[in-house]
Design a protein around this motif. Structure first.
Motif, PDB file in Angstrom:
ATOM      1  N   LEU A  71       0.823  -1.213   0.000  1.00 27.04           N
ATOM      2  CA  LEU A  71       0.000   0.000   0.000  1.00 27.04           C
ATOM      3  C   LEU A  71       0.860   1.268   0.000  1.00 27.04           C
ATOM      4  CD1 LEU A  71      -2.812  -0.963   2.557  1.00 27.04           C
ATOM      5  CD2 LEU A  71      -2.832  -1.154   0.071  1.00 27.04           C
ATOM      6  N   GLU A  72       2.130   1.136   0.437  1.00 23.10           N
ATOM      7  CA  GLU A  72       3.004   2.304   0.482  1.00 23.10           C
ATOM      8  C   GLU A  72       3.262   2.866  -0.914  1.00 23.10           C
ATOM      9  OE1 GLU A  72       6.542   1.056   2.433  1.00 23.10           O
ATOM     10  OE2 GLU A  72       5.549   0.639   4.366  1.00 23.10           O
ATOM     11  N   LEU A  73       3.135   2.012  -1.938  1.00 23.35           N
ATOM     12  CA  LEU A  73       3.386   2.461  -3.312  1.00 23.35           C
ATOM     13  C   LEU A  73       2.190   3.171  -3.930  1.00 23.35           C
ATOM     14  CD1 LEU A  73       5.256  -0.680  -4.725  1.00 23.35           C
ATOM     15  CD2 LEU A  73       6.245   1.554  -4.196  1.00 23.35           C
ATOM     16  N   MET A  74       1.014   3.028  -3.332  1.00 26.24           N
ATOM     17  CA  MET A  74      -0.195   3.570  -3.951  1.00 26.24           C
ATOM     18  C   MET A  74      -0.140   5.086  -4.174  1.00 26.24           C
ATOM     19  SD  MET A  74      -3.385   1.326  -2.437  1.00 26.24           S
ATOM     20  CE  MET A  74      -4.554   2.463  -3.190  1.00 26.24           C
ATOM     21  N   PRO A  75       0.290   5.887  -3.174  1.00 25.15           N
ATOM     22  CA  PRO A  75       0.364   7.340  -3.438  1.00 25.15           C
ATOM     23  C   PRO A  75       1.318   7.696  -4.569  1.00 25.15           C
ATOM     24  CG  PRO A  75       0.462   6.887  -1.084  1.00 25.15           C
ATOM     25  CD  PRO A  75       0.604   5.574  -1.779  1.00 25.15           C
ATOM     26  N   GLU A  76       2.473   7.003  -4.611  1.00 24.27           N
ATOM     27  CA  GLU A  76       3.453   7.292  -5.661  1.00 24.27           C
ATOM     28  C   GLU A  76       2.885   6.957  -7.039  1.00 24.27           C
ATOM     29  OE1 GLU A  76       7.940   5.880  -7.065  1.00 24.27           O
ATOM     30  OE2 GLU A  76       7.179   5.371  -5.064  1.00 24.27           O
ATOM     31  N   ILE A  77       2.202   5.821  -7.149  1.00 21.81           N
ATOM     32  CA  ILE A  77       1.601   5.427  -8.427  1.00 21.81           C
ATOM     33  C   ILE A  77       0.472   6.380  -8.797  1.00 21.81           C
ATOM     34  CG2 ILE A  77       0.321   3.598  -9.613  1.00 21.81           C
ATOM     35  CD1 ILE A  77       1.798   1.625  -7.727  1.00 21.81           C
ATOM     36  N   PHE A  78      -0.328   6.748  -7.808  1.00 21.61           N
ATOM     37  CA  PHE A  78      -1.485   7.640  -8.044  1.00 21.61           C
ATOM     38  C   PHE A  78      -1.021   8.963  -8.651  1.00 21.61           C
ATOM     39  CE2 PHE A  78      -4.541  10.874  -6.828  1.00 21.61           C
ATOM     40  CZ  PHE A  78      -5.764  10.265  -7.076  1.00 21.61           C
ATOM     41  N   PHE A  79      -0.058   9.613  -7.992  1.00 25.59           N
ATOM     42  CA  PHE A  79       0.401  10.917  -8.478  1.00 25.59           C
ATOM     43  C   PHE A  79       1.339  10.776  -9.682  1.00 25.59           C
ATOM     44  CE2 PHE A  79      -0.819  11.941  -4.080  1.00 25.59           C
ATOM     45  CZ  PHE A  79      -1.659  13.007  -4.327  1.00 25.59           C
ATOM     46  N   GLY A  80       2.063   9.655  -9.748  1.00 29.35           N
ATOM     47  CA  GLY A  80       2.928   9.437 -10.904  1.00 29.35           C
ATOM     48  C   GLY A  80       2.134   9.305 -12.184  1.00 29.35           C
ATOM     49  N   LYS A  81       0.932   8.747 -12.100  1.00 31.67           N
ATOM     50  CA  LYS A  81       0.087   8.601 -13.284  1.00 31.67           C
ATOM     51  C   LYS A  81      -0.330   9.960 -13.840  1.00 31.67           C
ATOM     52  CE  LYS A  81      -1.924   5.689 -16.083  1.00 31.67           C
ATOM     53  NZ  LYS A  81      -1.143   4.727 -16.872  1.00 31.67           N
ATOM     54  N   LEU A  82      -0.371  10.968 -12.973  1.00 28.57           N
ATOM     55  CA  LEU A  82      -0.754  12.318 -13.412  1.00 28.57           C
ATOM     56  C   LEU A  82       0.435  13.119 -13.917  1.00 28.57           C
ATOM     57  CD1 LEU A  82      -3.229  13.237 -10.520  1.00 28.57           C
ATOM     58  CD2 LEU A  82      -3.784  12.390 -12.799  1.00 28.57           C
ATOM     59  N   VAL A  90     -11.080  17.561 -13.336  1.00 32.18           N
ATOM     60  CA  VAL A  90     -10.634  16.900 -12.103  1.00 32.18           C
ATOM     61  C   VAL A  90     -11.253  15.511 -11.997  1.00 32.18           C
ATOM     62  CG1 VAL A  90     -10.800  16.977  -9.587  1.00 32.18           C
ATOM     63  CG2 VAL A  90     -10.146  19.022 -10.846  1.00 32.18           C
ATOM     64  N   MET A  91     -12.527  15.387 -12.376  1.00 34.43           N
ATOM     65  CA  MET A  91     -13.192  14.086 -12.321  1.00 34.43           C
ATOM     66  C   MET A  91     -12.465  13.087 -13.223  1.00 34.43           C
ATOM     67  SD  MET A  91     -16.951  13.005 -13.727  1.00 34.43           S
ATOM     68  CE  MET A  91     -16.361  13.239 -15.412  1.00 34.43           C
ATOM     69  N   ILE A  92     -12.153  13.496 -14.466  1.00 32.81           N
ATOM     70  CA  ILE A  92     -11.487  12.591 -15.407  1.00 32.81           C
ATOM     71  C   ILE A  92     -10.077  12.263 -14.929  1.00 32.81           C
ATOM     72  CG2 ILE A  92     -10.576  12.405 -17.756  1.00 32.81           C
ATOM     73  CD1 ILE A  92     -12.968  14.027 -18.709  1.00 32.81           C
ATOM     74  N   LEU A  93      -9.339  13.269 -14.463  1.00 29.46           N
ATOM     75  CA  LEU A  93      -7.966  13.034 -14.008  1.00 29.46           C
ATOM     76  C   LEU A  93      -7.940  12.150 -12.762  1.00 29.46           C
ATOM     77  CD1 LEU A  93      -6.489  16.614 -14.545  1.00 29.46           C
ATOM     78  CD2 LEU A  93      -6.077  14.577 -15.936  1.00 29.46           C
ATOM     79  N   PHE A  94      -8.938  12.299 -11.891  1.00 31.36           N
ATOM     80  CA  PHE A  94      -9.032  11.448 -10.708  1.00 31.36           C
ATOM     81  C   PHE A  94      -9.242   9.991 -11.127  1.00 31.36           C
ATOM     82  CE2 PHE A  94     -11.402  10.873  -6.395  1.00 31.36           C
ATOM     83  CZ  PHE A  94     -10.293  10.222  -5.877  1.00 31.36           C
TER      84      PHE A  94
END
Length: 438
Positions: free
Chosen positions: A45-56, A284-288
């Motif tokens: 789960l520690e990787l989830m924030p990095e992947i989430f923001f990295g995708k953007l 924001v909805m689409i990017l989320f």
């Protein structure tokens, strides 16, 4: 646990969570976090924030809010009404000309706005009352606009194509070009059906056309041509090597705002603020959803679900067209319940290895996928365009709108068949303009 069985559990859990009423993005994050924690340990789960923001962290994503602003600026003016009126004046003598005018206006407005609901709302507000006043059946009036509005996700510039390009790392420029010929094909099929149905029902003699002078026909063109010129300019800049899709989208958004202010006198700062506010919300909805889908894709890969499904498909002794038929059926059903962006972002990580292994072109597949999503926009239970039309004309029942749009669903199915028989309809223009894909 066997990855294929685990994939079935993920699919079932995802459907249950999304049907619970939570947003698509939040639902994908919940499912991803739950399966990662259970089957890969809490540390994953520690990787989830990095992947989430990295995708953007992708420059191409900038084109999404820019194209949305471009469409919102157009939608906030009388551009849709002017497009409809211009085509109605030029096609008034054609049998079923009013329906064809609406479909043509939908195609042009879709190219300018890239939004199916906006196209339905803008053209429907003018077209449906006028058709009903002239004696067209309610089903024809509502169904043609509902179907015409779906062109917004196929004819470039299309936000749906941008999302597919980002999700599959496919050239957005090629995807835009791939949608041109199939988009025009759909417009032609829609118009051909309208012409035939008007002639076959005997309505052509009953529906008296209005008479317009040549002066009246030319008088309205100056209000329409600037927007058409912007679309042509955006496409030229993109494919002429002048600028990237993100840069052309930004310039197009600025020009559309300026035309809305100058030609349609949108001087009120509150109106401009409404355009920017609504565009921000949709962006924001689409990017989320894009960021959440990145986490979802990571979960599928980390648990070896994507790889196992692709490997299993590769070992099946089935004809590749049978496989494509099954994929189309899946997309059609998914489109009945989920918006196009969500379907693309959820399905692309699984479907792309399958269709490439089977020897299908991912650019061609993008067009087939998009037409399936178009069918979903006018099919219950979600059928967003049906509800938009019902909001414009509440005295027309949803059943009437649905029945009126069914012939156009048949046109879309025919278009998919033609694309399967002649894949060059989607791939010829990208290859001719940008050279063969590597």
């Amino acid at each position: 646990m066997d990855p294929l069985l685990l994939g079935a559990l993920v699919a079932a859990a995802t459907i249950l969570v999304l049907f619970s009423g939570v947003s698509v993005a939040l639902g994908l994050l919940i499912v991803s976090a739950a399966f990662l924690m259970i089957f890969d340990g809490a540390r994953s789960l520690e990787l989830m924030p990095e992947i989430f923001f990295g995708k953007l962290d992708n420059f191409a994503l900038l084109s999404i809010p820019m194209f949305i602003i471009m469409g919102a600026a157009i939608s906030s003016t009388r551009a849709g009404a002017d497009l409809y009126e211009a085509l109605e004046r030029w096609l008034t003598r054609v049998p079923g000309g009013l329906v064809m005018s609406n479909l043509g206006a939908c195609a042009l407005f879709a190219a300018m706005s890239g939004s199916s609901p906006a196209t339905c709302a803008a053209i429907g507000k003018m077209g449906i009352p006028e058709m009903r006043k002239r004696g067209y059946p309610d089903g024809v009036a509502a169904g043609s606009i509902a179907a015409g509005g779906t062109l917004g996700i196929l004819i470039p510039p299309s936000v749906t194509m941008i999302v597919y390009g980002i999700a599959t790392e496919t050239s957005i420029g090629r995807l835009f070009l791939a949608g041109v010929v199939p988009g025009l094909l759909l417009v032609a099929l829609f118009m051909a059906w309208s012409l035939y149905s008007t002639w076959a029902s005997g309505d052509a003699a009953r529906l008296a056309p209005r008479s317009y002078s040549w002066a009246e026909r030319f008088e309205i063109l100056p209000r329409v041509l600037p927007f058409v010129a912007i679309i042509m300019g955006v496409l030229y800049a993109m494919y002429g090597g002048v600028a990237t899709p993100s840069e052309t989208a930004a310039v197009g958004a600025l020009l559309c705002l300026l035309i809305a202010i100058v030609i349609y006198r949108m001087w009120d700062p509150r109106a401009i603020w409404a355009v920017l506010r609504d565009s921000t919300r949709e962006s924001v909805m689409i990017l989320f959803i894009i960021a959440a889908a990145g986490v979802f894709s990571y979960m599928l890969s980390a648990l070896f679900i994507t790889q196992s499904i692709a490997q299993w498909i590769g070992t099946l002794e089935v004809n590749r067209w049978v496989l494509m038929g099954a994929v189309n059926l899946f997309l059609l059903v998914a489109g009945f319940f989920l918006p196009p962006v969500a379907v693309i972002l959820m399905a692309a990580p699984i479907l792309l290895p399958i269709i490439t292994t089977a020897g299908f072109d991912p650019i061609w597949f993008a067009v087939v996928l998009t037409i399936n999503m178009e069918i979903g926009l006018i099919s219950p239970p979600v059928g967003l365009n049906l509800y938009v039309i019902n909001g414009i004309a509440p005295d027309i029942s949803l059943r009437t709108i649905l029945v009126g749009s069914l012939p156009y669903v048949g046109c879309m199915v025919l278009a998919i068949i033609l694309l399967c028989l002649f894949p060059g309809l989607a791939t010829w223009l990208p290859d001719a303009v940008m050279g063969p894909a590597q």
